[in-house]
Scaffold this active site. Sequence first.
Site, short mmCIF file in Angstrom:
data_model
loop_
_atom_site.label_atom_id
_atom_site.label_comp_id
_atom_site.label_asym_id
_atom_site.label_seq_id
_atom_site.Cartn_x
_atom_site.Cartn_y
_atom_site.Cartn_z
N LYS A 125 0.83 -1.21 0.00
CA LYS A 125 0.00 0.00 0.00
C LYS A 125 0.87 1.27 0.00
O LYS A 125 0.37 2.37 0.07
CB LYS A 125 -0.94 -0.01 1.21
N CYS A 152 -13.63 -5.82 3.73
CA CYS A 152 -13.14 -6.55 4.92
C CYS A 152 -13.53 -5.81 6.20
O CYS A 152 -12.75 -5.80 7.17
CB CYS A 152 -11.63 -6.76 4.88
N1 PMP Z 1 -5.93 -2.87 7.95
C1 PMP Z 1 -6.45 -1.99 7.09
C2 PMP Z 1 -7.03 -0.71 7.61
C3 PMP Z 1 -6.41 -2.28 5.73
O1 PMP Z 1 -6.92 -1.39 4.86
C4 PMP Z 1 -5.84 -3.49 5.28
C5 PMP Z 1 -5.82 -3.84 3.82
N2 PMP Z 1 -7.00 -3.55 3.14
C6 PMP Z 1 -5.31 -4.35 6.23
C7 PMP Z 1 -5.36 -4.01 7.56
C8 PMP Z 1 -4.68 -5.63 5.84
O2 PMP Z 1 -3.57 -5.41 5.02
P1 PMP Z 1 -2.89 -6.63 4.26
O3 PMP Z 1 -3.99 -7.38 3.60
O4 PMP Z 1 -1.96 -5.98 3.30
O5 PMP Z 1 -2.18 -7.44 5.29
#
Ligand code: PMP
Length: 486
Positions: A232, A369
Amino acid sequence: HQGRGGEVMDYRADFPILSTMLGKRRLVYLDNAATTQKPTCVLEAGRLYYEQQNSNIHRGAHYLSRLATEEHEKARETVADFLHAASSREVIFTSGCTAGINLVAQTLALSGLIGAGDEIIVTTDAHHSNIVPWQMLCGRVGAKLLPVPLTPELTFDMEAYHRLLSSRTRLVAVPYISNALGAINPVQQIIADARRNNPATLVLVDGAQSTAHLPVNVQELGCDFYAFSGHKVYAPTGTGALWGREEVLEMLPPWLGGGEMISEVTFEKTSYNPLPFKYEAGTPNIGGNIVLAAALRYVQEIGLPKIDAHEMALPRRMYDGLQELGVNILGPRDSRGALISITVPGVHHYDLGTLLDQMAIAVRTGHHCCQPFMQSIGITGTTRYSFALYNTMDEVDSALSATARALDMLHDAGDEHVLPVRDDVHLQLRAHQVLIDQHGVFNALRENQLHIARQLRIVMRTRCAGGARCCRPRRGSGRCPRRRRQ
Ligand code: PMP
Protein backbone atom coordinates in the site's frame (compact mmCIF):
# COMPACT_ATOMS: atom_id res chain seq x y z
CA HIS A 1 -1.70 19.22 -11.35
CA GLN A 2 -1.79 20.96 -8.03
CA GLY A 3 -2.57 20.02 -4.46
CA ARG A 4 -4.25 22.06 -1.75
CA GLY A 5 -1.11 24.00 -1.02
CA GLY A 6 -0.41 24.52 -4.72
CA GLU A 7 2.16 21.70 -4.82
CA VAL A 8 2.80 20.45 -8.30
CA MET A 9 2.63 16.68 -8.33
CA ASP A 10 3.99 15.27 -11.52
CA TYR A 11 5.07 11.74 -10.83
CA ARG A 12 2.76 9.85 -13.17
CA ALA A 13 5.59 9.06 -15.57
CA ASP A 14 7.22 7.03 -12.78
CA PHE A 15 4.35 4.51 -12.90
CA PRO A 16 4.30 2.62 -16.21
CA ILE A 17 0.99 0.88 -15.50
CA LEU A 18 -0.85 4.20 -15.40
CA SER A 19 -0.59 4.46 -19.18
CA THR A 20 -2.80 1.36 -19.57
CA MET A 21 -5.50 1.94 -22.18
CA LEU A 22 -8.85 0.22 -21.90
CA GLY A 23 -10.24 0.59 -25.38
CA LYS A 24 -9.99 4.29 -26.15
CA ARG A 25 -9.92 5.33 -22.51
CA ARG A 26 -6.93 5.65 -20.27
CA LEU A 27 -7.26 3.71 -17.04
CA VAL A 28 -8.19 5.83 -14.03
CA TYR A 29 -6.91 3.85 -11.07
CA LEU A 30 -8.80 4.76 -7.91
CA ASP A 31 -8.31 1.52 -5.96
CA ASN A 32 -5.22 2.60 -4.07
CA ALA A 33 -6.53 1.67 -0.64
CA ALA A 34 -6.51 -1.93 -1.86
CA THR A 35 -3.04 -1.68 -3.35
CA THR A 36 -0.88 1.00 -4.94
CA GLN A 37 0.92 0.85 -8.28
CA LYS A 38 4.72 0.59 -8.35
CA PRO A 39 7.16 3.21 -9.66
CA THR A 40 10.00 2.29 -12.00
CA CYS A 41 12.62 2.77 -9.24
CA VAL A 42 10.89 0.05 -7.21
CA LEU A 43 10.71 -2.29 -10.20
CA GLU A 44 14.38 -1.61 -10.87
CA ALA A 45 15.39 -2.19 -7.25
CA GLY A 46 13.94 -5.70 -7.49
CA ARG A 47 15.78 -6.36 -10.72
CA LEU A 48 19.05 -5.00 -9.30
CA TYR A 49 18.75 -7.21 -6.23
CA TYR A 50 18.18 -10.41 -8.19
CA GLU A 51 20.75 -9.53 -10.86
CA GLN A 52 23.55 -8.38 -8.59
CA GLN A 53 22.94 -9.01 -4.89
CA ASN A 54 20.88 -12.17 -4.40
CA SER A 55 22.10 -14.37 -1.59
CA ASN A 56 20.90 -15.66 1.76
CA ILE A 57 21.78 -13.29 4.56
CA HIS A 58 23.60 -13.53 7.91
CA ARG A 59 26.29 -16.10 8.64
CA GLY A 60 27.50 -16.04 5.03
CA ALA A 61 31.25 -16.14 4.53
CA HIS A 62 31.12 -14.92 0.93
CA TYR A 63 30.85 -11.63 -0.92
CA LEU A 64 27.22 -11.86 -2.06
CA SER A 65 25.99 -12.91 1.35
CA ARG A 66 27.78 -9.98 2.97
CA LEU A 67 26.37 -7.62 0.34
CA ALA A 68 22.78 -8.91 0.69
CA THR A 69 23.05 -8.78 4.50
CA GLU A 70 24.28 -5.21 4.36
CA GLU A 71 21.48 -4.15 1.97
CA HIS A 72 18.86 -5.96 4.05
CA GLU A 73 19.92 -4.31 7.29
CA LYS A 74 20.15 -0.94 5.54
CA ALA A 75 16.54 -1.53 4.49
CA ARG A 76 15.63 -2.00 8.14
CA GLU A 77 17.29 1.35 8.92
CA THR A 78 15.17 2.95 6.18
CA VAL A 79 11.95 1.59 7.70
CA ALA A 80 13.04 2.78 11.17
CA ASP A 81 13.84 6.21 9.76
CA PHE A 82 10.52 6.35 7.87
CA LEU A 83 8.55 5.64 11.06
CA HIS A 84 10.87 7.75 13.24
CA ALA A 85 11.59 4.74 15.41
CA ALA A 86 14.20 5.04 18.16
CA SER A 87 16.14 2.10 16.77
CA SER A 88 16.09 -0.36 13.87
CA ARG A 89 16.02 -3.14 16.52
CA GLU A 90 12.36 -2.23 16.83
CA VAL A 91 11.58 -3.03 13.18
CA ILE A 92 10.43 -6.55 12.39
CA PHE A 93 9.96 -7.40 8.74
CA THR A 94 6.66 -9.13 8.03
CA SER A 95 4.69 -10.16 4.97
CA GLY A 96 2.27 -7.28 5.63
CA CYS A 97 -0.03 -5.59 8.07
CA THR A 98 -2.10 -8.73 8.72
CA ALA A 99 1.04 -10.72 9.58
CA GLY A 100 2.23 -7.95 11.93
CA ILE A 101 -1.04 -7.86 13.86
CA ASN A 102 -1.15 -11.65 14.08
CA LEU A 103 2.42 -11.66 15.36
CA VAL A 104 1.42 -9.40 18.25
CA ALA A 105 -1.73 -11.42 19.00
CA GLN A 106 0.16 -14.72 18.99
CA THR A 107 3.03 -13.53 21.18
CA LEU A 108 0.51 -12.04 23.61
CA ALA A 109 -1.34 -15.35 23.76
CA LEU A 110 1.94 -17.06 24.65
CA SER A 111 2.99 -14.35 27.10
CA GLY A 112 0.35 -14.92 29.76
CA LEU A 113 -0.12 -11.13 29.94
CA ILE A 114 -3.75 -11.46 28.84
CA GLY A 115 -6.03 -13.87 30.63
CA ALA A 116 -9.63 -14.77 31.45
CA GLY A 117 -11.84 -11.72 32.01
CA ASP A 118 -9.33 -9.28 30.49
CA GLU A 119 -10.52 -6.94 27.78
CA ILE A 120 -9.33 -5.92 24.33
CA ILE A 121 -10.81 -2.78 22.77
CA VAL A 122 -11.16 -2.50 18.98
CA THR A 123 -13.05 -0.07 16.76
CA THR A 124 -16.26 -0.62 14.80
CA ASP A 125 -14.57 0.60 11.61
CA ALA A 126 -11.66 -1.87 11.95
CA HIS A 127 -10.51 -4.14 9.12
CA HIS A 128 -11.03 -7.87 9.74
CA SER A 129 -7.23 -8.10 10.15
CA ASN A 130 -7.55 -5.93 13.23
CA ILE A 131 -10.53 -7.85 14.66
CA VAL A 132 -10.11 -11.56 13.94
CA PRO A 133 -6.58 -12.02 15.42
CA TRP A 134 -7.85 -10.45 18.68
CA GLN A 135 -10.99 -12.57 18.58
CA MET A 136 -8.79 -15.65 18.22
CA LEU A 137 -6.64 -14.48 21.14
CA CYS A 138 -9.76 -13.87 23.27
CA GLY A 139 -11.07 -17.33 22.43
CA ARG A 140 -7.79 -18.86 23.51
CA VAL A 141 -7.33 -17.08 26.85
CA GLY A 142 -10.95 -16.27 27.77
CA ALA A 143 -10.64 -12.50 27.26
CA LYS A 144 -13.40 -10.23 25.92
CA LEU A 145 -13.44 -8.18 22.72
CA LEU A 146 -15.11 -4.77 23.08
CA PRO A 147 -15.83 -2.64 19.98
CA VAL A 148 -16.00 1.16 20.36
CA PRO A 149 -19.18 2.31 18.57
CA LEU A 150 -19.19 5.12 16.03
CA THR A 151 -21.08 8.38 16.53
CA PRO A 152 -24.14 9.00 14.30
CA GLU A 153 -21.78 11.11 12.12
CA LEU A 154 -19.60 7.97 11.75
CA THR A 155 -16.69 9.32 13.74
CA PHE A 156 -14.85 7.68 16.63
CA ASP A 157 -17.04 7.94 19.76
CA MET A 158 -14.59 9.20 22.37
CA GLU A 159 -17.12 9.17 25.20
CA ALA A 160 -18.09 5.57 24.50
CA TYR A 161 -14.38 4.71 24.39
CA HIS A 162 -13.85 6.27 27.81
CA ARG A 163 -16.73 4.22 29.17
CA LEU A 164 -15.15 1.02 27.79
CA LEU A 165 -11.69 1.66 29.26
CA SER A 166 -11.36 -0.14 32.60
CA SER A 167 -8.90 -1.83 34.91
CA ARG A 168 -9.38 -4.94 32.75
CA THR A 169 -8.31 -3.27 29.49
CA ARG A 170 -5.09 -4.97 28.35
CA LEU A 171 -4.91 -3.83 24.75
CA VAL A 172 -6.41 -1.19 22.46
CA ALA A 173 -6.15 -1.78 18.69
CA VAL A 174 -7.11 1.06 16.38
CA PRO A 175 -6.81 1.85 12.66
CA TYR A 176 -5.11 5.19 12.03
CA ILE A 177 -7.28 5.61 8.93
CA SER A 178 -10.30 3.41 8.37
CA ASN A 179 -10.21 1.69 4.98
CA ALA A 180 -13.98 1.47 4.54
CA LEU A 181 -14.98 4.86 5.87
CA GLY A 182 -11.87 6.95 5.31
CA ALA A 183 -11.99 8.60 8.74
CA ILE A 184 -8.71 9.59 10.35
CA ASN A 185 -9.08 8.34 13.90
CA PRO A 186 -7.76 10.55 16.73
CA VAL A 187 -5.07 7.97 17.53
CA GLN A 188 -2.89 10.25 19.60
CA GLN A 189 -5.72 10.94 22.02
CA ILE A 190 -6.87 7.30 21.96
CA ILE A 191 -3.36 6.23 22.97
CA ALA A 192 -2.96 8.93 25.63
CA ASP A 193 -6.34 8.04 27.19
CA ALA A 194 -5.49 4.34 27.24
CA ARG A 195 -2.25 5.17 29.07
CA ARG A 196 -4.02 7.48 31.50
CA ASN A 197 -6.46 4.68 32.28
CA ASN A 198 -3.63 2.23 32.88
CA PRO A 199 0.00 2.79 31.88
CA ALA A 200 0.45 -0.94 31.25
CA THR A 201 -2.27 -1.07 28.55
CA LEU A 202 -0.73 -1.90 25.18
CA VAL A 203 -1.82 0.02 22.09
CA LEU A 204 -1.50 -1.17 18.50
CA VAL A 205 -2.02 1.18 15.57
CA ASP A 206 -3.03 -0.39 12.26
CA GLY A 207 -1.10 1.73 9.79
CA ALA A 208 -2.25 -0.01 6.60
CA GLN A 209 -4.00 3.11 5.29
CA SER A 210 -1.86 5.83 6.89
CA THR A 211 1.71 4.92 5.98
CA ALA A 212 1.56 6.13 2.36
CA HIS A 213 -0.39 9.26 3.21
CA LEU A 214 0.61 10.82 6.53
CA PRO A 215 3.97 11.46 8.13
CA VAL A 216 4.14 8.92 10.97
CA ASN A 217 6.25 9.32 14.09
CA VAL A 218 5.76 6.27 16.30
CA GLN A 219 7.57 7.91 19.20
CA GLU A 220 5.29 10.93 19.16
CA LEU A 221 2.21 8.76 18.74
CA GLY A 222 3.22 6.91 21.89
CA CYS A 223 1.80 3.54 20.79
CA ASP A 224 3.46 0.16 21.43
CA PHE A 225 2.98 -1.36 17.98
CA TYR A 226 2.50 0.00 14.48
CA ALA A 227 1.85 -2.39 11.58
CA PHE A 228 1.79 -1.67 7.86
CA SER A 229 1.88 -3.35 4.45
CA GLY A 230 4.46 -2.52 1.79
CA HIS A 231 2.07 -2.97 -1.13
CA LYS A 232 0.00 0.00 0.00
CA VAL A 233 3.16 2.17 -0.03
CA TYR A 234 4.26 1.53 -3.63
CA ALA A 235 6.25 -1.62 -2.66
CA PRO A 236 5.57 -5.23 -3.68
CA THR A 237 2.99 -7.50 -2.06
CA GLY A 238 4.38 -9.82 0.61
CA THR A 239 6.36 -7.03 2.28
CA GLY A 240 5.73 -4.91 5.35
CA ALA A 241 6.88 -4.30 8.88
CA LEU A 242 5.79 -4.30 12.45
CA TRP A 243 7.30 -1.65 14.66
CA GLY A 244 7.28 -2.48 18.37
CA ARG A 245 8.54 -0.51 21.34
CA GLU A 246 11.84 -2.07 22.35
CA GLU A 247 11.01 -2.81 25.99
CA VAL A 248 7.70 -4.43 24.97
CA LEU A 249 9.34 -6.57 22.29
CA GLU A 250 12.01 -7.59 24.82
CA MET A 251 9.33 -8.59 27.32
CA LEU A 252 7.24 -10.70 24.91
CA PRO A 253 8.18 -14.22 23.84
CA PRO A 254 8.83 -15.16 20.19
CA TRP A 255 6.03 -16.81 18.26
CA LEU A 256 7.51 -18.59 15.22
CA GLY A 257 10.49 -20.82 15.95
CA GLY A 258 13.22 -21.74 13.48
CA GLY A 259 16.46 -20.51 11.96
CA GLU A 260 17.61 -16.89 12.40
CA MET A 261 15.62 -16.35 15.61
CA ILE A 262 17.92 -18.43 17.81
CA SER A 263 21.17 -17.78 19.60
CA GLU A 264 21.91 -21.36 20.66
CA VAL A 265 19.94 -24.58 20.32
CA THR A 266 20.29 -27.84 22.23
CA PHE A 267 17.68 -30.58 22.57
CA GLU A 268 17.09 -29.39 26.10
CA LYS A 269 16.81 -25.65 25.55
CA THR A 270 16.99 -22.81 23.03
CA SER A 271 18.14 -19.28 23.69
CA TYR A 272 16.88 -16.56 21.39
CA ASN A 273 18.59 -14.03 19.21
CA PRO A 274 18.40 -10.38 20.27
CA LEU A 275 15.91 -8.02 18.66
CA PRO A 276 14.72 -7.87 15.98
CA PHE A 277 15.82 -11.34 14.86
CA LYS A 278 13.98 -13.07 17.72
CA TYR A 279 10.79 -12.40 15.74
CA GLU A 280 12.10 -13.26 12.29
CA ALA A 281 12.27 -17.05 12.06
CA GLY A 282 13.37 -18.48 8.72
CA THR A 283 14.79 -16.83 5.63
CA PRO A 284 13.09 -13.45 5.31
CA ASN A 285 11.77 -11.89 2.10
CA ILE A 286 15.25 -10.48 1.48
CA GLY A 287 14.65 -9.03 -1.98
CA GLY A 288 11.18 -7.82 -0.98
CA ASN A 289 12.44 -6.03 2.13
CA ILE A 290 15.20 -4.31 0.15
CA VAL A 291 12.63 -3.21 -2.45
CA LEU A 292 10.29 -2.02 0.32
CA ALA A 293 13.07 0.33 1.41
CA ALA A 294 13.40 1.61 -2.17
CA ALA A 295 9.66 2.42 -2.16
CA LEU A 296 9.91 4.22 1.19
CA ARG A 297 12.88 6.23 -0.06
CA TYR A 298 10.84 7.20 -3.14
CA VAL A 299 8.07 8.51 -0.86
CA GLN A 300 10.61 10.26 1.38
CA GLU A 301 12.21 11.99 -1.60
CA ILE A 302 8.87 13.46 -2.67
CA GLY A 303 7.97 14.19 0.96
CA LEU A 304 4.92 13.03 2.86
CA PRO A 305 3.70 16.54 3.78
CA LYS A 306 3.59 17.38 0.06
CA ILE A 307 1.90 14.06 -0.79
CA ASP A 308 -0.61 14.57 2.02
CA ALA A 309 -1.48 18.09 0.87
CA HIS A 310 -1.96 16.92 -2.71
CA GLU A 311 -3.98 13.84 -1.76
CA MET A 312 -6.28 15.71 0.59
CA ALA A 313 -7.38 17.99 -2.23
CA LEU A 314 -8.57 15.02 -4.31
CA PRO A 315 -11.16 13.51 -1.92
CA ARG A 316 -12.41 17.01 -1.09
CA ARG A 317 -13.19 17.69 -4.74
CA MET A 318 -14.65 14.20 -5.06
CA TYR A 319 -16.74 14.77 -1.93
CA ASP A 320 -18.20 18.02 -3.25
CA GLY A 321 -18.91 16.50 -6.66
CA LEU A 322 -20.52 13.41 -5.19
CA GLN A 323 -22.62 15.57 -2.92
CA GLU A 324 -24.01 17.32 -5.99
CA LEU A 325 -24.98 13.89 -7.35
CA GLY A 326 -27.05 13.31 -4.23
CA VAL A 327 -25.36 10.09 -3.10
CA ASN A 328 -24.72 9.13 0.55
CA ILE A 329 -21.13 9.83 1.48
CA LEU A 330 -19.94 7.97 4.54
CA GLY A 331 -18.36 10.16 7.18
CA PRO A 332 -17.55 13.88 7.34
CA ARG A 333 -15.92 15.90 4.54
CA ASP A 334 -12.77 16.67 6.46
CA SER A 335 -10.46 14.68 8.73
CA ARG A 336 -10.39 11.87 6.23
CA GLY A 337 -7.69 9.90 4.46
CA ALA A 338 -7.35 9.74 0.71
CA LEU A 339 -10.56 7.79 0.18
CA ILE A 340 -14.30 8.18 -0.09
CA SER A 341 -16.97 5.54 0.34
CA ILE A 342 -20.51 6.00 -0.93
CA THR A 343 -23.86 4.25 -1.03
CA VAL A 344 -26.73 5.10 -3.36
CA PRO A 345 -30.31 4.19 -2.47
CA GLY A 346 -31.68 1.68 -4.97
CA VAL A 347 -28.29 1.07 -6.57
CA HIS A 348 -26.13 -1.90 -5.74
CA HIS A 349 -22.44 -1.08 -5.22
CA TYR A 350 -21.37 -3.95 -7.50
CA ASP A 351 -23.48 -2.54 -10.33
CA LEU A 352 -22.01 0.91 -9.93
CA GLY A 353 -18.48 -0.55 -9.79
CA THR A 354 -19.12 -2.69 -12.86
CA LEU A 355 -20.40 0.25 -14.92
CA LEU A 356 -17.48 2.42 -13.76
CA ASP A 357 -15.12 -0.34 -14.86
CA GLN A 358 -16.71 -0.21 -18.32
CA MET A 359 -15.78 3.46 -18.37
CA ALA A 360 -12.17 2.60 -17.33
CA ILE A 361 -12.57 3.83 -13.75
CA ALA A 362 -11.17 1.30 -11.26
CA VAL A 363 -12.88 1.46 -7.86
CA ARG A 364 -13.49 -1.14 -5.17
CA THR A 365 -16.94 -2.30 -4.14
CA GLY A 366 -18.14 -4.52 -1.31
CA HIS A 367 -17.58 -4.72 2.42
CA HIS A 368 -13.85 -3.91 2.22
CA CYS A 369 -13.14 -6.55 4.92
CA CYS A 370 -15.17 -4.46 7.39
CA GLN A 371 -18.33 -6.52 7.81
CA PRO A 372 -19.00 -5.46 11.43
CA PHE A 373 -18.87 -1.82 10.33
CA MET A 374 -21.25 -2.51 7.43
CA GLN A 375 -23.61 -4.34 9.80
CA SER A 376 -23.46 -1.45 12.27
CA ILE A 377 -24.97 0.91 9.70
CA GLY A 378 -27.21 -1.65 8.02
CA ILE A 379 -25.54 -1.91 4.60
CA THR A 380 -23.81 -4.73 2.74
CA GLY A 381 -21.13 -2.65 1.08
CA THR A 382 -20.02 0.62 -0.49
CA THR A 383 -18.37 1.92 -3.62
CA ARG A 384 -14.94 3.24 -2.64
CA TYR A 385 -12.77 5.74 -4.55
CA SER A 386 -9.25 5.85 -3.14
CA PHE A 387 -6.35 8.05 -4.18
CA ALA A 388 -2.57 8.01 -4.34
CA LEU A 389 0.13 10.56 -5.10
CA TYR A 390 -0.21 10.04 -8.86
CA ASN A 391 -3.94 10.75 -9.11
CA THR A 392 -5.04 14.04 -10.65
CA MET A 393 -7.95 16.46 -10.46
CA ASP A 394 -8.77 15.47 -14.05
CA GLU A 395 -9.15 11.90 -12.88
CA VAL A 396 -11.45 13.03 -10.08
CA ASP A 397 -13.56 14.84 -12.67
CA SER A 398 -13.60 11.77 -14.94
CA ALA A 399 -14.68 9.62 -12.01
CA LEU A 400 -17.42 12.09 -11.15
CA SER A 401 -18.84 12.27 -14.66
CA ALA A 402 -18.60 8.48 -15.06
CA THR A 403 -20.42 8.08 -11.74
CA ALA A 404 -23.14 10.49 -12.85
CA ARG A 405 -23.54 8.56 -16.07
CA ALA A 406 -23.56 5.16 -14.38
CA LEU A 407 -26.15 6.33 -11.85
CA ASP A 408 -28.27 7.67 -14.67
CA MET A 409 -28.20 4.28 -16.32
CA LEU A 410 -28.90 2.41 -13.12
CA HIS A 411 -31.71 4.73 -12.05
CA ASP A 412 -33.24 4.42 -15.51
CA ALA A 413 -33.05 0.68 -15.08
CA GLY A 414 -35.59 1.05 -12.28
CA ASP A 415 -35.80 0.30 -8.61
CA GLU A 416 -36.00 -3.42 -9.17
CA HIS A 417 -32.69 -3.48 -11.04
CA VAL A 418 -34.55 -4.51 -14.17
CA LEU A 419 -32.45 -3.42 -17.09
CA PRO A 420 -33.88 -2.76 -20.53
CA VAL A 421 -33.15 -6.04 -22.20
CA ARG A 422 -35.04 -8.71 -24.12
CA ASP A 423 -38.22 -10.02 -22.45
CA ASP A 424 -36.85 -13.52 -21.82
CA VAL A 425 -33.75 -12.05 -20.19
CA HIS A 426 -35.95 -9.69 -18.23
CA LEU A 427 -37.88 -12.68 -16.83
CA GLN A 428 -34.72 -14.47 -15.84
CA LEU A 429 -33.51 -11.32 -14.12
CA ARG A 430 -36.66 -11.28 -12.04
CA ALA A 431 -36.16 -14.93 -11.14
CA HIS A 432 -32.78 -13.99 -9.75
CA GLN A 433 -34.08 -11.08 -7.72
CA VAL A 434 -32.75 -12.36 -4.41
CA LEU A 435 -29.31 -12.95 -5.79
CA ILE A 436 -29.40 -9.59 -7.50
CA ASP A 437 -30.33 -7.84 -4.27
CA GLN A 438 -27.32 -9.44 -2.64
CA HIS A 439 -24.76 -9.17 -5.38
CA GLY A 440 -25.94 -6.64 -7.94
CA VAL A 441 -27.21 -7.44 -11.42
CA PHE A 442 -23.87 -8.02 -13.05
CA ASN A 443 -22.35 -10.21 -10.40
CA ALA A 444 -25.49 -12.28 -9.89
CA LEU A 445 -25.55 -12.92 -13.58
CA ARG A 446 -21.84 -13.48 -13.83
CA GLU A 447 -22.12 -16.19 -11.22
CA ASN A 448 -25.27 -17.82 -12.53
CA GLN A 449 -26.10 -16.87 -16.07
CA LEU A 450 -22.94 -16.07 -17.88
CA HIS A 451 -24.58 -16.05 -21.29
CA ILE A 452 -27.10 -13.44 -20.10
CA ALA A 453 -24.33 -11.38 -18.54
CA ARG A 454 -22.59 -11.37 -21.88
CA GLN A 455 -25.75 -10.21 -23.62
CA LEU A 456 -26.29 -7.61 -20.97
CA ARG A 457 -22.82 -6.21 -21.36
CA ILE A 458 -23.30 -5.98 -25.10
CA VAL A 459 -26.54 -4.09 -24.49
CA MET A 460 -24.85 -1.72 -22.07
CA ARG A 461 -22.00 -1.07 -24.46
CA THR A 462 -24.35 -0.48 -27.37
CA ARG A 463 -26.29 1.94 -25.26
CA CYS A 464 -23.18 3.77 -24.17
CA ALA A 465 -21.74 4.15 -27.63
CA GLY A 466 -24.10 6.94 -28.59
CA GLY A 467 -23.27 9.17 -25.63
CA ALA A 468 -25.29 10.11 -22.60
CA ARG A 469 -28.53 10.76 -24.45
CA CYS A 470 -28.45 7.35 -25.97
CA CYS A 471 -27.98 5.74 -22.56
CA ARG A 472 -31.43 6.82 -21.52
CA PRO A 473 -33.96 4.26 -22.68
CA ARG A 474 -37.32 5.69 -23.65
CA ARG A 475 -39.44 5.60 -20.52
CA GLY A 476 -41.99 2.79 -20.63
CA SER A 477 -40.46 1.06 -23.62
CA GLY A 478 -37.56 -0.28 -21.56
CA ARG A 479 -35.40 -0.20 -24.64
CA CYS A 480 -32.61 1.96 -25.85
CA PRO A 481 -33.70 3.89 -28.96
CA ARG A 482 -30.32 3.38 -30.61
CA ARG A 483 -30.51 -0.36 -30.11
CA ARG A 484 -33.94 -0.45 -31.68
CA ARG A 485 -32.63 1.30 -34.78
CA GLN A 486 -29.95 -1.33 -35.28
N1 PMP B 1 -5.93 -2.87 7.95
C1 PMP B 1 -6.45 -1.99 7.09
C2 PMP B 1 -7.03 -0.71 7.61
C3 PMP B 1 -6.41 -2.28 5.73
O1 PMP B 1 -6.92 -1.39 4.86
C4 PMP B 1 -5.84 -3.49 5.28
C5 PMP B 1 -5.82 -3.84 3.82
N2 PMP B 1 -7.00 -3.55 3.14
C6 PMP B 1 -5.31 -4.35 6.23
C7 PMP B 1 -5.36 -4.01 7.56
C8 PMP B 1 -4.68 -5.63 5.84
O2 PMP B 1 -3.57 -5.41 5.02
P1 PMP B 1 -2.89 -6.63 4.26
O3 PMP B 1 -3.99 -7.38 3.60
O4 PMP B 1 -1.96 -5.98 3.30
O5 PMP B 1 -2.18 -7.44 5.29
